[in-house]
Structure formats: C-alpha cells, structure tokens
Write a protein that holds these residues in place. Structure first.
Motif, PDB file in Angstrom:
ATOM      1  N   GLU A  12      13.264  -3.568  21.706  1.00 36.11           N
ATOM      2  CA  GLU A  12      13.838  -2.447  22.461  1.00 36.11           C
ATOM      3  C   GLU A  12      12.786  -1.357  22.637  1.00 36.11           C
ATOM      4  O   GLU A  12      11.959  -1.156  21.746  1.00 36.11           O
ATOM      5  CB  GLU A  12      15.026  -1.837  21.692  1.00 36.11           C
ATOM      6  CG  GLU A  12      16.103  -2.834  21.345  1.00 36.11           C
ATOM      7  CD  GLU A  12      17.321  -2.196  20.670  1.00 36.11           C
ATOM      8  OE1 GLU A  12      17.158  -1.518  19.645  1.00 36.11           O
ATOM      9  OE2 GLU A  12      18.426  -2.390  21.201  1.00 36.11           O
ATOM     10  N   HIS A  51      11.777   5.313  36.180  1.00 37.32           N
ATOM     11  CA  HIS A  51      11.643   3.901  35.824  1.00 37.32           C
ATOM     12  C   HIS A  51      12.320   3.040  36.881  1.00 37.32           C
ATOM     13  O   HIS A  51      13.323   3.442  37.483  1.00 37.32           O
ATOM     14  CB  HIS A  51      12.238   3.636  34.434  1.00 37.32           C
ATOM     15  CG  HIS A  51      13.711   3.875  34.377  1.00 37.32           C
ATOM     16  ND1 HIS A  51      14.629   2.887  34.618  1.00 37.32           N
ATOM     17  CD2 HIS A  51      14.414   5.010  34.157  1.00 37.32           C
ATOM     18  CE1 HIS A  51      15.840   3.400  34.543  1.00 37.32           C
ATOM     19  NE2 HIS A  51      15.742   4.689  34.260  1.00 37.32           N
ATOM     20  N   ASP A  63      13.092  -1.329  37.583  1.00 37.89           N
ATOM     21  CA  ASP A  63      12.867  -2.686  37.100  1.00 37.89           C
ATOM     22  C   ASP A  63      13.150  -3.722  38.175  1.00 37.89           C
ATOM     23  O   ASP A  63      13.652  -3.396  39.258  1.00 37.89           O
ATOM     24  CB  ASP A  63      13.633  -2.960  35.797  1.00 37.89           C
ATOM     25  CG  ASP A  63      15.100  -3.286  36.025  1.00 37.89           C
ATOM     26  OD1 ASP A  63      15.517  -3.450  37.182  1.00 37.89           O
ATOM     27  OD2 ASP A  63      15.835  -3.373  35.024  1.00 37.89           O
ATOM     28  N   HIS A  79      17.400  -1.936  38.803  1.00 35.12           N
ATOM     29  CA  HIS A  79      17.818  -0.770  38.017  1.00 35.12           C
ATOM     30  C   HIS A  79      16.734   0.302  38.139  1.00 35.12           C
ATOM     31  O   HIS A  79      15.551   0.009  38.025  1.00 35.12           O
ATOM     32  CB  HIS A  79      18.002  -1.184  36.557  1.00 35.12           C
ATOM     33  CG  HIS A  79      18.572  -0.111  35.689  1.00 35.12           C
ATOM     34  ND1 HIS A  79      19.925   0.069  35.555  1.00 35.12           N
ATOM     35  CD2 HIS A  79      17.982   0.839  34.943  1.00 35.12           C
ATOM     36  CE1 HIS A  79      20.135   1.095  34.746  1.00 35.12           C
ATOM     37  NE2 HIS A  79      18.974   1.583  34.351  1.00 35.12           N
ATOM     38  N   GLN A 139      16.289   7.174  27.190  1.00 34.06           N
ATOM     39  CA  GLN A 139      16.622   5.820  27.630  1.00 34.06           C
ATOM     40  C   GLN A 139      16.420   4.869  26.461  1.00 34.06           C
ATOM     41  O   GLN A 139      15.335   4.831  25.864  1.00 34.06           O
ATOM     42  CB  GLN A 139      15.713   5.379  28.779  1.00 34.06           C
ATOM     43  CG  GLN A 139      16.074   3.965  29.280  1.00 34.06           C
ATOM     44  CD  GLN A 139      15.004   3.361  30.170  1.00 34.06           C
ATOM     45  OE1 GLN A 139      13.885   3.123  29.740  1.00 34.06           O
ATOM     46  NE2 GLN A 139      15.342   3.145  31.415  1.00 34.06           N
ATOM     47  N   MET A 155      16.396   1.092  25.885  1.00 30.29           N
ATOM     48  CA  MET A 155      16.385  -0.154  26.654  1.00 30.29           C
ATOM     49  C   MET A 155      16.219  -1.354  25.725  1.00 30.29           C
ATOM     50  O   MET A 155      15.225  -1.468  25.011  1.00 30.29           O
ATOM     51  CB  MET A 155      15.233  -0.146  27.667  1.00 30.29           C
ATOM     52  CG  MET A 155      15.202  -1.402  28.536  1.00 30.29           C
ATOM     53  SD  MET A 155      13.740  -1.469  29.583  1.00 30.29           S
ATOM     54  CE  MET A 155      12.561  -2.213  28.488  1.00 30.29           C
ATOM     55  N   HIS A 213       9.150  -3.893  34.449  1.00 32.07           N
ATOM     56  CA  HIS A 213       9.459  -2.555  34.971  1.00 32.07           C
ATOM     57  C   HIS A 213       8.207  -1.700  35.094  1.00 32.07           C
ATOM     58  O   HIS A 213       7.128  -2.084  34.648  1.00 32.07           O
ATOM     59  CB  HIS A 213      10.525  -1.881  34.101  1.00 32.07           C
ATOM     60  CG  HIS A 213      10.049  -1.400  32.760  1.00 32.07           C
ATOM     61  ND1 HIS A 213      10.779  -0.557  31.964  1.00 32.07           N
ATOM     62  CD2 HIS A 213       8.900  -1.644  32.068  1.00 32.07           C
ATOM     63  CE1 HIS A 213      10.127  -0.304  30.856  1.00 32.07           C
ATOM     64  NE2 HIS A 213       8.983  -0.949  30.888  1.00 32.07           N
ATOM     65  N   TYR A 266      20.731  -1.372  29.210  1.00 35.55           N
ATOM     66  CA  TYR A 266      20.227   0.000  29.267  1.00 35.55           C
ATOM     67  C   TYR A 266      21.291   0.949  28.753  1.00 35.55           C
ATOM     68  O   TYR A 266      22.453   0.847  29.116  1.00 35.55           O
ATOM     69  CB  TYR A 266      19.943   0.419  30.713  1.00 35.55           C
ATOM     70  CG  TYR A 266      18.697  -0.184  31.314  1.00 35.55           C
ATOM     71  CD1 TYR A 266      17.468   0.441  31.161  1.00 35.55           C
ATOM     72  CD2 TYR A 266      18.764  -1.349  32.066  1.00 35.55           C
ATOM     73  CE1 TYR A 266      16.322  -0.094  31.733  1.00 35.55           C
ATOM     74  CE2 TYR A 266      17.620  -1.894  32.644  1.00 35.55           C
ATOM     75  CZ  TYR A 266      16.408  -1.257  32.470  1.00 35.55           C
ATOM     76  OH  TYR A 266      15.282  -1.778  33.041  1.00 35.55           O
ATOM     77  N   GLU A 290      21.531   5.089  28.786  1.00 37.45           N
ATOM     78  CA  GLU A 290      20.819   6.290  29.235  1.00 37.45           C
ATOM     79  C   GLU A 290      21.682   7.522  28.998  1.00 37.45           C
ATOM     80  O   GLU A 290      22.862   7.519  29.332  1.00 37.45           O
ATOM     81  CB  GLU A 290      20.441   6.140  30.715  1.00 37.45           C
ATOM     82  CG  GLU A 290      19.243   5.232  30.851  1.00 37.45           C
ATOM     83  CD  GLU A 290      19.069   4.524  32.191  1.00 37.45           C
ATOM     84  OE1 GLU A 290      17.946   4.137  32.492  1.00 37.45           O
ATOM     85  OE2 GLU A 290      20.066   4.350  32.918  1.00 37.45           O
TER      86      GLU A 290
END
Ligand code: FJE
Ligand code: FE
Length: 313
Positions: A73, A85, A87, A91, A101, A103, A111, A145, A147
């Motif tokens: 992560e 960001h 990806d 996203h 974030q 992830m 990304h 994700y 956020e």
C-alpha cells in the motif's frame, strides 16, 4: 501477559525507548523530485511492515510519472500544496494540503503522481509517502483507494496537543481509514511546554518522524533522545507507551508523526515498486507487467495526461 513481559516492579519498564536515530538526507527520485528517505534506504531496508518512508518535495515541472506498484500500500499525506494522481483504470484526483490517499495497490496499479497543473503559484508541494507491506493473503487483492480531504480527517486538541488521526484511534476518536495490515498513524503538534504519553500496541513496530521543531522522545525518567526535523526515530519493543515533549527553547511548536504497525513476519523480496514473498513471485510480476497481464491489462494503451503534457513519453 507472560511474567517476563510484566514490569519488574518499577513503573518505567513499559516505556518505548528510541533505539535508532537516522537523519534523512535529500536524494533525487522520479523526475526532478526530491525525497528524504528514512525507511527503505540501505541502512534500513525494511522495518516490518514498513517498506519506505519518504518526505517528498516536488515543484512543477517534476514529479513521479507513470510507474507500477504491486504487493503493498502507498499512503500519501500532503503537508503543503497538492498532487494530482491518475491511474490506468481511469481513477483520477487531487490530494490537497492536509489530505490523504491510502492506496492498496494489491495485484497491480500503474499511475502517475504529479503536481497538478492548476497549482498556480504553489511552488512547493510537500508530503509524506509511506509504503506498507501486505501479507501474502492480501498481496493480490483488487486495488482499493481510500481518499480523505483535510476537513474530514478526525482532529482533536487538548492541553496544547493537536492530533490528526490518519489511521487507528486516539482517545476514542476513530479514523475512517480501513487498513489491511493493522496500522496506527497519528500526526501530533505539541505547543511549547506540552507533552504526550501515547499508548502503542506492545508487539507492534513503531517509529517517529519529526517534521518541525525540537522534541524529546522515550522515557522522561529513564532515557530519552532529542530530535529535530527530518529525523526518524525507531522505537524499541518491550513497552506499550511513548512519552514525548516539546523541548524547543525558541517557543516553536513540535510536529511529528507516530506510526505503528503489526509486523507481518513473512519473507519479503522487493524489486523497486514490486514487493512479494519470493523471487519467483517477483519474476512472475515482471513478466505480468511486461506483458500486461494479471492486473496490468489496462496499462497497455495508457499514458498519464500529466506526463504526456510534459512530453515525457
Ligand atoms: C517509485 C522511484 C520513485 N517516493 N513519494 C521508484 F520515485 C517512486 C515513487 C515515489 C513517490 C511518489 C510520491 Cl507522490 C511520493 C514517493 C517514491 O513514485 F514508486 C519507484 N518505484
Ligand atoms: Fe506511486
């Protein structure tokens, strides 16, 4: 609790002490970006479950253009400015000052992480990026994700201590973040003269990274270490509490993060942005990435807008 883990009658035994102090020098990473890497450099390859801690600084045109991740992560916490960001699954978003974030790359993500083009006048985009390993049973999960904008991060203030709860809980206040690897992540600001005594699960690995000011960490009665900005302090085991206090004599606040995690205790093989349990799994990952398979399918025809705009690809 076994007898051997109990205090020997004195009340000092349960404190976490600083066992290693490291200054994070600047180094170049990505495209024109600067990081201060503490965990993940030669002297400290892995502090289970933590793989990398970077205090990063990017000023456009620069950043971290298109790159993959698998098996862990990334946690990006912005201190100043913002990062865009994007990806390969479509996203996209901006992590703004004070925002987060979390992830879970899992089986694979490609990304880019770049200063956003409308960061008008913001020359400095600063933050922390922490890489947390995943146990073998979570390494190949679908990417997730989480956020959170700054205003939605739980924050409390008491007796000159401000705490932002990134992960875990503090005084009954819980973060919304759900972690695969059990983790606590607290951002403390101590005004001059204030102190904390913070509990940390007994078996977890834990560290402090100082962002501003001057502080002392450890056991106020027995043994403690002073540290200023850009220093990483590894905490030893054998205690369930950390004491810290602002020791500035110029009246400045002390800001630091305290992070702890349950060790995974599995073999770890890292090849850049791929972190697996065995060399065979790393070889498989490189093959998957090169051939756009098993999680990297969408990377075949994808380029980030940010990196394309800079003519990087
Ligand atoms: C990466 C080199 C890199 N620290 N801090 C190699 F720079 C990176 C990478 C980052 C990164 C990104 C942000 Cl937003 C903040 C960072 C390293 O992207 F992943 C590899 N493999
Ligand atoms: Fe990345």
């Amino acid at each position: 609790m076994p007898i051997s883990e109990k205090s020997s009658g004195k009340n000092n035994i349960n404190k976490r002490l600083v066992v290693k102090k490291l200054f994070a020098r600047q180094q170049h990473e990505g495209f024109g970006a600067v990081v201060r890497r503490s965990i993940g450099r030669f002297e400290l390859r892995y502090f289970d479950p933590f793989l990398v801690l970077d205090e990063f600084s990017v000023s456009a045109p620069a950043g971290f253009p298109d790159h993959p991740h698998r098996g862990f992560e990334t946690v990006t916490y912005m201190l100043e400015g913002e990062i865009l960001h994007e990806d390969c699954e479509g996203h996209k978003g901006v992590i703004r000052e004070g925002g987060l974030q979390w992830m879970t790359a899992g089986k694979g993500i490609v990304h880019s992480e770049m200063p956003s083009s409308n960061s008008n006048g913001i020359t400095h985009n600063k933050g922390l990026q922490l890489w947390i390993n995943l146990s073998s049973k979570h390494k190949l999960v679908e990417p997730i994700y989480q956020e959170i904008e700054s205003k939605d991060i739980a924050e409390t203030e008491k007796d000159g201590v401000r705490v932002r709860i990134i992960a875990g809980e503090w005084n009954g206040v819980k973060s919304k973040i759900c972690t695969r690897t059990p983790t606590m992540y607290l951002d403390f600001t101590l005004s001059p003269g204030s102190r904390i005594s913070q509990s940390i699960p007994f078996h977890w690995n834990a560290f402090v990274y100082v962002l501003e000011g001057q502080g002392h960490f450890g056991d106020s009665k027995l043994q403690h270490s002073g540290a200023a900005a850009h220093h990483l302090l590894l905490l030893g085991l054998g205690g369930d509490r950390l004491e810290a206090w602002n020791s500035s004599d110029s009246g400045l606040p002390l800001r630091f993060i305290l992070v702890g995690g349950e060790p995974i205790g599995e073999p770890m093989v890292q090849f850049g942005p791929f972190v697996m349990n065995t060399q065979e799994e790393i070889d498989q990952t490189i093959d998957d990435f090169d051939n756009f398979r098993n999680g990297f399918e969408k990377a075949r025809h994808w380029k980030s807008q940010a990196a394309s705009a800079l003519g990087l690809f």
